[in-house]
Design an enzyme around this catalytic site. Structure first.
Site, short mmCIF file in Angstrom:
data_model
loop_
_atom_site.label_atom_id
_atom_site.label_comp_id
_atom_site.label_asym_id
_atom_site.label_seq_id
_atom_site.Cartn_x
_atom_site.Cartn_y
_atom_site.Cartn_z
N ASP B 71 1.05 -1.14 0.47
CA ASP B 71 0.19 0.20 0.20
C ASP B 71 0.54 0.86 -0.06
O ASP B 71 0.10 2.13 -0.72
CB ASP B 71 -0.55 -0.35 1.00
CG ASP B 71 -2.48 -0.75 0.76
OD1 ASP B 71 -3.27 -0.47 0.11
OD2 ASP B 71 -2.11 -1.58 1.98
N GLU B 102 -4.99 4.46 -0.83
CA GLU B 102 -3.60 3.78 -0.53
C GLU B 102 -3.21 4.23 0.68
O GLU B 102 -3.04 3.02 1.52
CB GLU B 102 -3.00 3.16 -1.61
CG GLU B 102 -3.02 3.76 -3.17
CD GLU B 102 -4.27 1.67 -2.64
OE1 GLU B 102 -4.16 0.82 -2.40
OE2 GLU B 102 -4.56 0.95 -4.29
N TYR B 109 -3.56 -0.27 8.71
CA TYR B 109 -2.58 -1.33 9.36
C TYR B 109 -2.47 -1.12 10.47
O TYR B 109 -2.55 -1.59 11.58
CB TYR B 109 -2.25 -2.43 8.12
CG TYR B 109 -2.58 -2.68 6.98
CD1 TYR B 109 -2.78 -3.81 7.22
CD2 TYR B 109 -2.24 -2.07 5.51
CE1 TYR B 109 -4.02 -4.91 6.23
CE2 TYR B 109 -2.83 -2.75 3.96
CZ TYR B 109 -4.16 -4.41 4.98
OH TYR B 109 -4.70 -4.53 3.61
N GLU B 197 -9.27 -1.66 -4.37
CA GLU B 197 -8.78 -2.26 -5.02
C GLU B 197 -9.27 -3.27 -6.55
O GLU B 197 -9.10 -2.49 -6.79
CB GLU B 197 -7.50 -3.74 -3.67
CG GLU B 197 -7.26 -3.38 -2.77
CD GLU B 197 -6.43 -1.49 -2.72
OE1 GLU B 197 -6.27 -1.12 -3.96
OE2 GLU B 197 -5.27 -1.72 -2.21
#
Lengths: 137, 323
Positions: B71, B102, B109, B197
């Site tokens: 990413d 992105e 995360y 995505e």
């Protein structure tokens, strides 16, 4: 054998699937100034999905316009949905919407331009569908 | 065509004068789908996280770190590298949206990590991501194609492969946990990333196809050969990366089927035919169900799908369609 009508946007995934089927088919034009194909007999519709995350706008506008004519809806026998599982719950949602609105079954769903397995199943399935349609007439 | 620096006369973008309807369609899709990780109740996964064995936790953190790296590459290099080759101002706007999302993905995360993990474990995984030869190899292979002066169509090919193929060795794991009723909120967040995505791969692939149409036949063939060769190279790396990550929990073969399936979809986004035969792409149904929950697998033809009865009456009214 009944008819096959499909919509495919400029990205052409559904058009590639239909080419793979090798069956005679008419395309609902992308451009709303171009006349719709004739449909005199029963047909199956193949339609991709362009839903947002909430599932809105799933059915392409040109397909809505096409099905707005009661005579065309009356001849629709079933719908095959194209989509992408990556869209989660809205995968091939347009087929569900059309099926519910028109009271016809969702016959099949496939991703993007389909796989050889999808093409074989749809070809065989359409064959069976139309032979049983002839028997019930 | 605009490989030259942006126009001598600076121009304002006019969204009411479109050259390509797809630009607005995709812009609308992406903006309606906008999300931030704060909207997902990740803390509901704290208890579930504690039920994972230590090696399963370490694997999950590594997988997410690997995804963060991709990413990051797509945010800072991949999407911006497509800007100079954009054919319309609206395409540029869409690409900047893609670049920003992105960054949101990469950032999310870290939200998972700060909610579920200990700093020490996470630091170890980030070090691992810099040392892992397979992860580094795939990132480098992609970054090379993004370099300034590189072939603009090859850049699009690499970008589609990153968006539609390279993420999936990682996406497999949260789908697997979700299919076993673990980390389900994390899986909800990952599904938002997967959805984004999918639009990115579709759009960049669409722009690739439009550009390809204008190329002479020899060049079209060169690009197709390049695409399949790059897919082979990336697949080899992915297979090794997958084995290293998943051998320990015995899932490597299951993940590979998922890779084959996604490699084919990536090629379809570019308008190409499948590479892997159907038998190699039989994805575990539990993973497919985790990917698109509540979406029935329709096969009316073979009698295994839904049990609609063909309706004779057409109940709908014209007004119903005004949506």
């Amino acid at each position: 054998m009944g008819g096959l009508i499909y919509y495919s946007s400029a990205s052409g995934n559904t058009a590639r699937f239909v080419a793979g089927l090798g069956l005679e088919a008419d395309r609902i034009p992308i451009n709303d100034a171009v006349p719709f194909p004739d449909c005199d007999g029963p047909y199956v519709l193949i339609c991709p999905t362009y839903a947002d995350g909430a599932g809105r706008g799933a059915v392409p506008k040109q397909v809505i316009r096409f099905l707005n004519a009661p005579a065309r809806r009356a001849r629709l026998r079933g719908v095959i949905g194209a989509g992408n599982r990556n869209f989660g719950q809205t995968y091939a949602r347009a087929a569900d919407v059309i099926a519910a609105k028109c009271g016809v079954p969702v016959l099949y769903k496939f991703e993007l331009a389909g796989t050889p397995t999808d093409i074989a199943r749809v070809r065989a399935g359409l064959d069976t569908l139309w032979s049983s349609e002839c028997l019930t007439l | 065509m605009k490989d030259m620096p942006l126009l001598s006369v600076p121009r304002a973008i006019n969204w009411n004068r479109l050259e390509d309807d797809k630009d607005l369609e995709v812009w609308n899709r992406l903006t309606v789908n906008f999300w931030l990780p704060e909207k997902v109740p990740l803390s509901n996964d704290v208890q579930s996280w504690a039920t994972l064995r230590p090696e399963e936790r370490a694997l999950t953190i590594r997988v997410f770190t690997g995804l963060t790296l991709l990413d990051t590459v797509q945010n800072t290099l991949g999407a911006p590298a497509l800007l100079p080759d954009a054919q319309t101002p609206h395409e540029e706007a869409v690409l900047t949206n893609i670049a920003f999302m992105e960054a949101v993905h990469a950032r999310s995360y870290s939200s998972i990590f700060s909610t579920l993990c200990m700093t020490k474990e996470v630091d170890e995984a980030f070090r691992w991501s810099e040392d892992n030869p397979h992860l580094q190899a795939k990132a480098r292979l992609i970054i090379e194609t993004y370099a300034p002066g590189a072939d603009p169509l090859k850049r699009k090919i690499a970008s589609v492969f990153l968006e539609s193929f390279l993420f999936y060795s990682g996406f497999y794991l949260p789908m697997y946990w979700s299919s076993r009723a673990k980390l389900t909120n994390t899986a909800d967040l990952i599904r938002l990333i997967i959805r984004d995505e999918a639009v990115h791969g579709y759009y960049i692939g669409y722009k690739f196809q439009r550009a390809l149409e204008r190329e002479p036949e020899a060049r079209q063939q060169e690009l197709k050969d390049y695409a399949f060769a790059l897919m082979f190279d990336l697949y080899e790396i992915e297979a090794r990366y997958t084995a290293e990550l998943y051998d320990g929990i015995g899932l490597t073969e299951d993940v590979k089927a998922f890779l084959h399936y996604n490699a084919n979809k990536a090629l379809q986004n570019l308008g190409y035919e499948s590479l892997f035969p159907p038998a190699a792409c039989e994805v575990n149904p539990a993973i497919l169900a985790a990917l698109s929950p509540d979406s029935e697998n329709h096969d009316f033809f073979s009698g295994s799908g839904s049990s609609y009865v063909i309706g004779k009456a057409v109940m709908t009214e014209d007004e119903d369609w005004d949506f």
